[in-house]
Design a protein around this motif. Sequence first.
Motif, PDB file in Angstrom:
ATOM      1  N   UNK A 101      -0.610   5.504  -3.254  1.00 59.70           N
ATOM      2  CA  UNK A 101      -1.419   4.666  -3.955  1.00 59.70           C
ATOM      3  C   UNK A 101      -0.800   3.341  -4.646  1.00 59.70           C
ATOM      4  N   UNK A 102       0.148   2.540  -3.833  1.00 55.45           N
ATOM      5  CA  UNK A 102       0.739   1.412  -4.291  1.00 55.45           C
ATOM      6  C   UNK A 102       0.046   0.438  -3.765  1.00 55.45           C
ATOM      7  N   UNK A 103      -0.503   0.250  -2.592  1.00 55.89           N
ATOM      8  CA  UNK A 103      -1.303  -0.568  -2.247  1.00 55.89           C
ATOM      9  C   UNK A 103      -2.116  -0.361  -0.651  1.00 55.89           C
ATOM     10  N   UNK A 104      -2.861  -1.249  -0.025  1.00 54.02           N
ATOM     11  CA  UNK A 104      -3.568  -0.829   1.162  1.00 54.02           C
ATOM     12  C   UNK A 104      -2.464  -1.346   2.294  1.00 54.02           C
ATOM     13  N   UNK A 105      -2.098  -2.591   2.252  1.00 57.18           N
ATOM     14  CA  UNK A 105      -1.083  -2.797   3.234  1.00 57.18           C
ATOM     15  C   UNK A 105       0.240  -3.366   2.774  1.00 57.18           C
ATOM     16  N   UNK A 106       1.344  -3.056   3.522  1.00 55.54           N
ATOM     17  CA  UNK A 106       2.570  -3.498   2.995  1.00 55.54           C
ATOM     18  C   UNK A 106       3.057  -4.841   3.787  1.00 55.54           C
ATOM     19  N   UNK A 107       3.113  -5.875   3.252  1.00 47.21           N
ATOM     20  CA  UNK A 107       3.134  -7.193   3.845  1.00 47.21           C
ATOM     21  C   UNK A 107       4.576  -7.363   4.385  1.00 47.21           C
ATOM     22  N   UNK A 108       4.723  -8.338   5.423  1.00 45.79           N
ATOM     23  CA  UNK A 108       5.969  -8.759   5.775  1.00 45.79           C
ATOM     24  C   UNK A 108       6.750  -9.637   4.648  1.00 45.79           C
ATOM     25  N   UNK A 109       7.839  -9.832   4.688  1.00 42.55           N
ATOM     26  CA  UNK A 109       8.717 -10.533   3.684  1.00 42.55           C
ATOM     27  C   UNK A 109       8.219 -12.135   4.395  1.00 42.55           C
TER      28      UNK A 109
END
Length: 369
Positions: A101-109
């Motif tokens: 439940x953190x977010x839908x996509x983990x983005x690249x840095x």
Amino acid sequence: MHTSMTRRTATACQWRVVAAAVVAALAMAATPARCGTQGAKKVSAVIVFGDSIMDPGNNNGLHTVVKANHAPYGKDFAGHVATGRFSNGLIPTDFIAQGLNVKQLLPPYLGVQHTPEDLLTGVSFASGATGFDPLTPVIVGVISLEQQLAYYDEYRSKLMGIAGEEETKRIIDGALFVVCAGTDDIANTYYTTPFRSAEYDVPSYVDLLLVGVESFLRNVSARGAKRIGFVGLPPIGCVPSQRTLGGGPHRSCVPERNAAAQLYNTKVQELIRELGKDTAAFPTLVYIDIYTVIQDLVDHGERYGFTETTRGCCSTGTVEVAVLCDARFAPVCDDVSQHVFFDSYHPTQRAYKVIVDYIFDHYMQFLHL
């Protein structure tokens, strides 16, 4: 070395549009919740280091052939966008962030113009084809794990600027750190190039990797990580490209390469147990086995609804990966959902979902999630 490559090639608006599309697609799919998805989130952020399994696009701006920012990668991603994820859609980092439940996509840095919320809830520093052997990223021109730590330091400074010192500490204290690397060391640096195999036998090379593992984990701990999930190696000899390179005329799994992965996994578990005795430095350090579930996917794919477990979906599925898996000259199979692997090295989105479900069911409780 790669600091000059941190230019932001996508706008924050574009990123939010893609994220919104993913949210909408997930809502339509009504995916059942996994462990830890009910109620308030227990994790402040997801912060990831590693290789192509966890790389959502950090390699896009590098001068390397190890990229997935072209079709057919991303063919089943929202908007059919090739973001740099080495799959037809989502990768484990996305499923982990969703499941917590953190977010839908983990983005690249790298390569993305982040919103403050993007940074506050975590990013991935992973770079496809890197490893614990310092030679591994040099061979293919990707981001070393040492450089990933330097990017993390830069990221933490950005958090301080957004949220202040106290809130930054709360975020880091409550974050889940994931480390996933080592496959490229054995599959590529040891077995594909001559640079290490001429100098080391498998046990001594595994020992070399363990030096890198211990150093990296101590460096992550020193930077404030309280919860670390360390991902072991898969059955490397059963990956389509490895079957092709070493499996003989019938492309069977390569026992020697699987044995190397198993030796590494055994020794890494011993190392993690030892490090874990220092609870001040490593309050929660958990080894995550993916060998078992991927071996089961390969051996008994029909149990999960897969019909093809030895070839990728891209072109012949035997050697095509990264630059060789290109829609301009590499056709894609008719039904990706039937394949465990998308290219000759990386699983499909559906296989990744099976793997992450397994992780949630077997390991998240040990990470106090």
